[in-house]
Structure formats: C-alpha cells, structure tokens
Design an enzyme around this catalytic site. Structure first.
Site, PDB file in Angstrom:
ATOM      1  CB  CYS A  26      30.074  27.707  29.464  1.00 16.98           C
ATOM      2  SG  CYS A  26      31.988  27.492  29.646  1.00 16.98           S
ATOM      3  CD  GLU A  79      57.672  48.298  32.293  1.00 17.69           C
ATOM      4  OE1 GLU A  79      58.643  48.165  33.542  1.00 17.69           O
ATOM      5  OE2 GLU A  79      56.949  46.247  32.114  1.00 17.69           O
ATOM      6  CG  HIS A 133      35.827  28.570  28.554  1.00 19.40           C
ATOM      7  ND1 HIS A 133      35.069  28.820  27.708  1.00 19.40           N
ATOM      8  CD2 HIS A 133      36.727  28.472  27.885  1.00 19.40           C
ATOM      9  CE1 HIS A 133      35.551  29.325  26.691  1.00 19.40           C
ATOM     10  NE2 HIS A 133      36.255  28.428  26.682  1.00 19.40           N
ATOM     11  CD  GLU A 141      31.477  29.675  33.410  1.00 21.30           C
ATOM     12  OE1 GLU A 141      31.135  30.744  32.267  1.00 21.30           O
ATOM     13  OE2 GLU A 141      32.764  29.780  32.217  1.00 21.30           O
ATOM     14  CB  THR A 187      64.821  51.173  27.184  1.00 25.90           C
ATOM     15  OG1 THR A 187      64.239  52.810  27.086  1.00 25.90           O
ATOM     16  CG2 THR A 187      64.802  50.650  27.866  1.00 25.90           C
ATOM     17  CB  ALA A 241      58.662  54.923  37.382  1.00 21.92           C
ATOM     18  NE  ARG A 285      58.158  44.111  33.897  1.00 19.29           N
ATOM     19  CZ  ARG A 285      59.381  44.323  34.289  1.00 19.29           C
ATOM     20  NH1 ARG A 285      60.263  43.039  34.180  1.00 19.29           N
ATOM     21  NH2 ARG A 285      59.902  45.012  34.290  1.00 19.29           N
ATOM     22  CB  CYS A 344      31.365  31.709  25.682  1.00 20.77           C
ATOM     23  SG  CYS A 344      31.681  29.085  26.231  1.00 20.77           S
TER      24      CYS A 344
END
Length: 398
Positions: free
Chosen positions: A115, A336, A79, A81, A227, A185, A215, A106
C-alpha cells in the site's frame, strides 16, 4: 489503576458502535484526532472479515471533507488504502489531500502489493497514522518510505485506541503465536455460577450483545465439555450490531472424552456448524469404537498426546489448538469457558487479554470451584458501564 483508552473505546473498538449499526459522530471533525476517530469507526466494518489481516480503516480528507474511504476487505483481498484510492474517479483529487489510516501502510508484497507504493506515487500531501505495524516485514519501513518521498507523516494519533482495536494482529505479529483471550462474567463477590453450576444470566442483554460482537472479532471460541453439555451454547454472533461477518470456529476442550458418550454423539450428529473437539488420544482409542459414531462432516476430534500430569496436558492442548488447520491462519482464540477451564489456562500463563464482566446478580454459593479467576496485575485498558454491569478489559503486554 486508570484505563489506558479514551472513554468509549475498548478491545472491541468504539463501544457504542458494537451496539448500534448506525452509530455516528455528530460533530464536524476539526483535528487529526477527530478524523482518526472516524477512521477507527470505519475499520470496525471489517470486523471478523479481514483476519488474519488487520481490520484497517482509511479516510482521505481534503478541504475538511471526506473524498474517499475504505476498510480492509476479506482475507487476501484489497487493503483499506487501496479501496479508498480506487474509489476515486479522478486521482488528481488527491492533490494536497490528507489520508488517515489506523495502522502503518504495508511495505511488502503479500496477497496484495504494498500500500505504501500507492501512497508514495500519489499526490497526497500528509499521511496520518494511528500506530506502527510491528510485522517484521513492515515495522517502520512504510513510515520511512513515506518520509523519504517527501510526505508529511504524523504517527501516534489515537495510538492506544488503535493498538487496542488491532490487538490480536499486533500481539500475534510480535509473539508469532495465536493470541488467547479470556472472557467471563461474575457476580460482585466473584462467583461465576451457583452451587449447581448454573450461570444464566449474570449480566444483562447489553453486555451479552457486546460479547457477541467480540465473538466475530476473534477467530475461534473455546469452551469446556462441561459447559457444552450443561448449557448447549450456540457460540454464535446474534445480538450485536451489524455487520455480522462470521461466526467463530467452535472449539471444545474435552480431555476425558465426555463427548464420546453415545447421547453426546447423537447431539453432535445434528450440528450444522463446525465444531472441533480436543480429547486425550488414549480416551479416543478407548471409547471411539465402542460408543461413538459421528458421521457429521462438521465434527472433528483432535487427539491430545500427553502424559496425565495436568501441566503437560494443558501445554499439549494449547499446541494442538495452534497446530489445527482451519480455513485461514489461526490468529486468536476467545475462551468463554467455565471457571475450571479459565483458571487452569490462567495458571499456565496462556492468556494475553481478559474481558471481565461484573453483574449485580448474586448466588447463594461459596464454592471455590465456581469462583472466577484472579485478574493478574496487567495493563487495564477499559472500564465501562453497561447499565448496572461493569466491563473491565486487561492485556498482558501493550
């Protein structure tokens, strides 16, 4: 409604950073908020890499200078830290230092030790935290342990901006379900395509670059079969700033088995990235043996078991997606799709957030089928201009 985030921030992080790999703040930080901005910028280096762990940034500052920094590594690895502290050759340098972290440290054992233990046993004086971690295994316990150890703890610096950046993780921890995000869009009058269904391009290259950054932030990207067949979208990360950590898993909603057509199977045979297709089980049984033969290891069909009423089918589809095994736990789905798929998912209250782009292009169509969904009365986080385009981001709960 006014935006909840500072100008320049979004669900994708600091917007300028999504477009420029070398973006940096020029002024020298003089406040906790300015240092936390640097920590948030650093957290963006972990985009798409750490999921389902949060992409956390960490700065350690002493005498107004950064002495260590880190961001969350690949899933199951160190992590932020721990990366920062382990980068120091002499831990005595931490004496009297201030540490800035974008999420509560955490306090539980997972793939990595807590951490907070590392901070409690360090000579760090002050811990500045952007927002609390709602994971039931943490949820304020890390903050309390630091206070009990005599550390000065400051919570809530750039809280909204950090919550937006960590939104998929935070929402997933609260709901205990994958987060579904819509993106579309539209033209000024709300059309997503012309009368023939063509939609390229409503927005400009900068808007599309920001979409590519998103993405990789989300685990999977979803489109409908229509699509997929019409646009042959790559659904990949290409034009945004680096790092390009990953391409999302590609999901296709194909309830009627359009991709079981012989020509479509031939196209799928040439795929070099994973694609998962969700089709009604009856359609698979009916057509798989007759027409479709795909031996490509990247392609898999997942049956949707449902009666034909659409409400049952959509909920069964959602359950099928969330139960699908991937290489790591599924935390988020980025839709999308076209207007039909977006509207039906919206009608079933599937989404948790929305990225809405409005361009200047116009279509000569009044077809209701090509109209964008109506945005619910949610919390508006962001309004931003990409040249002539405008971006609006909304979340159901914040």
């Amino acid at each position: 409604m006014s935006s909840l985030l500072k100008t320049g921030y979004s669900l994708g992080g600091r917007i300028e950073r999504t477009l420029a790999s070398d973006f940096c703040f020029l002024a020298t930080p003089r406040s906790h908020e300015e240092w936390m901005e640097r920590a948030l910028l650093l957290s963006m280096e972990a985009v798409g890499w750490s999921s389902p762990n949060p992409a956390v940034g960490c700065l350690i500052v002493k005498s107004e200078k950064v002495i260590a920094k880190g961001f969350t590594q690949e899933f199951r690895k160190e992590h932020a830290e721990r990366v920062a502290i382990h980068s120091l050759q002499n831990l005595d340098d931490l004496d009297g230092a201030t540490i800035y972290v974008t999420l509560e440290p955490c306090s539980h054992f997972g793939s990595q030790p807590p951490c907070v233990d590392l901070l409690v046993h360090s000579p760090i004086k002050t811990v500045v935290i952007a927002c609390q971690d709602p994971d039931p295994r943490v949820n304020g316990q890390g903050i309390q342990r630091l206070k009990d150890a005599g550390k000065e703890v400051i919570v809530g610096v750039l809280e909204n901006e950090a919550k937006a950046w960590h939104f998929p993780f935070i929402r997933n921890r609260i709901s205990e379900k994958p987060v579904w995000i819509a993106k579309w869009a539209q033209t000024q009058d709300g059309a997503m395509a012309d009368a023939q269904g063509n939609s390229k391009w409503i927005t400009n290259e900068t808007s599309r670059a920001y979409t590519h950054w998103l993405r990789q932030k989300y685990d999977a990207i979803l489109v409908g079969a229509r699509t997929w067949i019409r646009d042959r979208p790559q659904l990949s990360v290409r034009d945004c700033a680096t790092p390009h950590r990953r391409n999302p898993h590609r999901l296709i909603f194909d309830p009627n088995g359009a991709l079981l057509d012989e020509a479509e199977c031939a196209y799928l045979q040439n795929q070099s990235r994973p694609v998962t297709i969700y089709t009604l089980d009856a359609k698979i049984s009916e057509r798989m043996q007759q027409k479709c033969s795909v031996t490509n290891e990247w392609v898999r069909w997942i049956p949707i078991s449902a009666a034909h009423p659409k409400n049952e089918m959509i909920l069964a589809f959602k359950s099928a997606v969330e139960a699908t095994p991937f290489d790591r736990p599924l935390q988020s789905v980025f839709c999308e799709g076209g207007p039909t798929l977006l509207r039906i998912l919206m009608q079933h209250d599937i989404f948790d957030g929305i990225h809405q782009f409005i361009g200047t292009k116009t279509f000569e169509t009044n077809s209701p089928e090509q109209q964008a969904p109506v945005v619910p009365q949610w919390n508006q986080l962001t309004t931003h201009k990409f040249d002539d385009d405008s971006l609006h981001e909304w979340v159901k709960c914040f």
